[in-house]
Design an enzyme around this catalytic site. Structure first.
Site, PDB file in Angstrom:
ATOM      1  N   LYS A 153      38.995  49.471  46.287  1.00 21.14           N
ATOM      2  CA  LYS A 153      40.291  48.895  46.653  1.00 21.14           C
ATOM      3  C   LYS A 153      41.096  49.851  47.527  1.00 21.14           C
ATOM      4  O   LYS A 153      42.204  49.542  47.935  1.00 21.14           O
ATOM      5  CB  LYS A 153      41.084  48.552  45.395  1.00 21.14           C
ATOM      6  CG  LYS A 153      40.454  47.427  44.568  1.00 21.14           C
ATOM      7  CD  LYS A 153      41.322  47.083  43.399  1.00 21.14           C
ATOM      8  CE  LYS A 153      40.593  46.294  42.338  1.00 21.14           C
ATOM      9  NZ  LYS A 153      40.482  44.867  42.622  1.00 21.14           N
TER      10      LYS A 153
ATOM     11  N   CYS B  87      42.240  36.797  37.618  1.00 27.20           N
ATOM     12  CA  CYS B  87      41.705  37.567  36.468  1.00 27.20           C
ATOM     13  C   CYS B  87      42.825  37.994  35.522  1.00 27.20           C
ATOM     14  O   CYS B  87      42.722  39.034  34.845  1.00 27.20           O
ATOM     15  CB  CYS B  87      40.930  38.812  36.913  1.00 27.20           C
ATOM     16  SG  CYS B  87      39.400  38.465  37.749  1.00 27.20           S
TER      17      CYS B  87
ATOM     18  N   ASP C   6      46.377  51.659  34.146  1.00 29.42           N
ATOM     19  CA  ASP C   6      45.483  51.000  35.100  1.00 29.42           C
ATOM     20  C   ASP C   6      46.137  51.116  36.479  1.00 29.42           C
ATOM     21  O   ASP C   6      47.110  50.416  36.777  1.00 29.42           O
ATOM     22  CB  ASP C   6      45.322  49.535  34.674  1.00 29.42           C
ATOM     23  CG  ASP C   6      44.524  48.719  35.680  1.00 29.42           C
ATOM     24  OD1 ASP C   6      44.195  49.245  36.768  1.00 29.42           O
ATOM     25  OD2 ASP C   6      44.241  47.535  35.382  1.00 29.42           O
TER      26      ASP C   6
END
Ligand code: PMP
Length: 418
Positions: free
Chosen positions: A226, A366, A200
């Site tokens: 992002k 998160c 990731d």
């Protein structure tokens, strides 16, 4: 010192916005970055001059739109040094890309009794797809905890890599503390055990030039929004040998040629096989413009700028006795500094900073499981981009001097926090 000066702020129209008469101090870049004019213009130009559906029309406008989309794929390939353009699949974002890998590659290699390894600092988007895969296949999810900052060493990973492990999924950079994993070494360690790795890269790609050939991961994902690109576009990189074998994730238009009601369906090769339906062409164009914008600034300048901001922030915030800087953000900076203020809920800190026009992220980021492991109710996260300044860091320090406990208490049930 950074070579980017404040004039870069003129590239970002939203920075002209004022909050209650004060300039916006936007420090939530790990959630999403603001967009430069170059990106907004590229998308507007695409819609004004080229918009049509791709790969479906036998007319020049459609050919031009298809070219714009495939050109964007080439820009991503080059920017991340992937070997082949067909190793780049456009997805709606990191979360979508990870679900795609879990539901295709994951299902093909993980079966009952097998194991999937993740780190203890994963974002929910790189945790829940694997957890669900394990729950539905009867496999076991193994969580490897890192050091005090969450960092996984190759030795820690190796200790978890027994003969039942079929897949490793790791974050490159923690979105909570900004901890950087030694990803090349971790990938090499997994490969020594014959285990493929999904990385990731959502918090890494915005901060330095990721070289996919150097990282060596089998799959690597990130979100365009992002890294100064638009929302609605992300990237799944997959090593050609693995990606080209994947069954479609979703099926429909764009994934097949020559369907009959009776003959077995033959799917087109990747990447189109994994991009069912009309893609977000304008967003792909915007992402390419964003990567080109960063290239023009110079990746090294971007990294130096963000590193300098991290060091300044840590220096200024450690002046405040009420603030604890979490992890070791200046050790190996990744554009993130997270703090806690014992006795004051992160939401109260965030709400207080908002009164000064300062936008930070507060809560469990998160990544509830990692924040729990840190023994915290939440954190306050500042995350930096090319337009942030040292003067803004001083504003944050000054505003933090006056925070007081407020409405939120540590007893509020955590399910209320994001
Ligand atoms: N992983 C990490 C490390 C992230 O920081 C994020 C975004 N906060 C995601 C995954 C999910 O990205 P997106 O919401 O763009 O799918």
């Amino acid at each position: 010192m950074s070579t980017l000066d404040d004039s870069i702020r003129d590239d970002f129209p939203i920075l002209r916005r004022r909050i209650d008469g004060r300039p916006l101090v936007y420090l939530d870049n790990a959630a999403t970055t603001q967009k430069p004019v170059a990106v907004l213009d590229a998308m507007r130009d695409y819609y004004e001059t080229t918009n049509s559906n791709i790969g479906r029309g036998y007319y020049r406008l459609s050919f031009a739109a298809t070219d714009a989309y495939e050109h964007s794929r080439g820009v991503v390939q080059r920017a991340l040094n992937a070997e082949h353009a067909d190793e780049i699949v456009f997805t709606p974002g990191t979360t979508a890309a990870l679900n795609l890998v879990a539901d295709t590659f994951g299902r093909s290699v993980v079966h009952e009794g097998d194991r999937v390894v993740v780190s203890g600092m994963e974002h929910n988007s790189n945790l829940l797809p694997w957890r669900r895969l394990c729950e539905t296949t009867g496999a076991e999810l193994v969580v490897v905890s890192g050091d005090a900052t969450g960092r996984i060493s190759p030795a820690r990973l190796a200790a978890a890599l027994d003969e039942r492990v079929r897949l490793v999924a790791l974050t490159h950079v923690s979105n909570v503390l900004g901890t950087v994993n030694p990803i090349r070494e971790l990938v090499a360690e997994s490969h020594r055990h014959g285990v493929p790795v999904v990385v990731d890269g959502a918090q890494a790609v915005p901060h330095w030039q990721v070289d996919l050939r150097d990282v060596g991961a089998d799959f690597y994902v990130f979100s365009g929004h992002k890294v100064y690109g638009p929302m609605g576009i992300g990237v799944l990189y997959g090593r050609r040998e693995l990606l080209s074998e994947l069954e479609p994730y979703q099926v429909g238009g764009g994934t097949v040629k020559g369907v009959t009601h009776t003959a077995p369906v033959k799917y087109v090769p990747v990447p189109a096989r994994l991009e069912a339906g009309t893609p977000n062409v304008a967003a792909a164009v915007g992402l390419a413009a964003a990567l080109e914008y960063v290239e023009k600034l110079g990746w090294q300048n971007v990294q130096a700028h963000n590193d300098a901001l991290v060091r300044t922030a840590v220096e200024l915030l450690t002046e405040l006795p009420a603030v604890q800087v979490l992890g070791d953000p200046a050790g190996d900076p990744a554009g993130i500094v997270s703090i806690t203020m014992p006795g004051i809920h992160p939401y109260d800190v965030g709400g207080h900073l908002d009164k000064f026009g300062i936008a930070v992220r507060s809560g469990v980021q998160c990544a509830n499981t990692f924040v729990d492991e840190l023994g915290l109710v939440g954190t306050v996260r500042m995350s930096f981009a090319v337009y942030n300044t040292e003067a803004e860091m001083r504003q944050v320090r000054d505003a933090l001097r006056t925070v007081e406990p407020g409405f939120w208490t540590h007893e509020h049930p955590t399910e209320r926090f994001l």
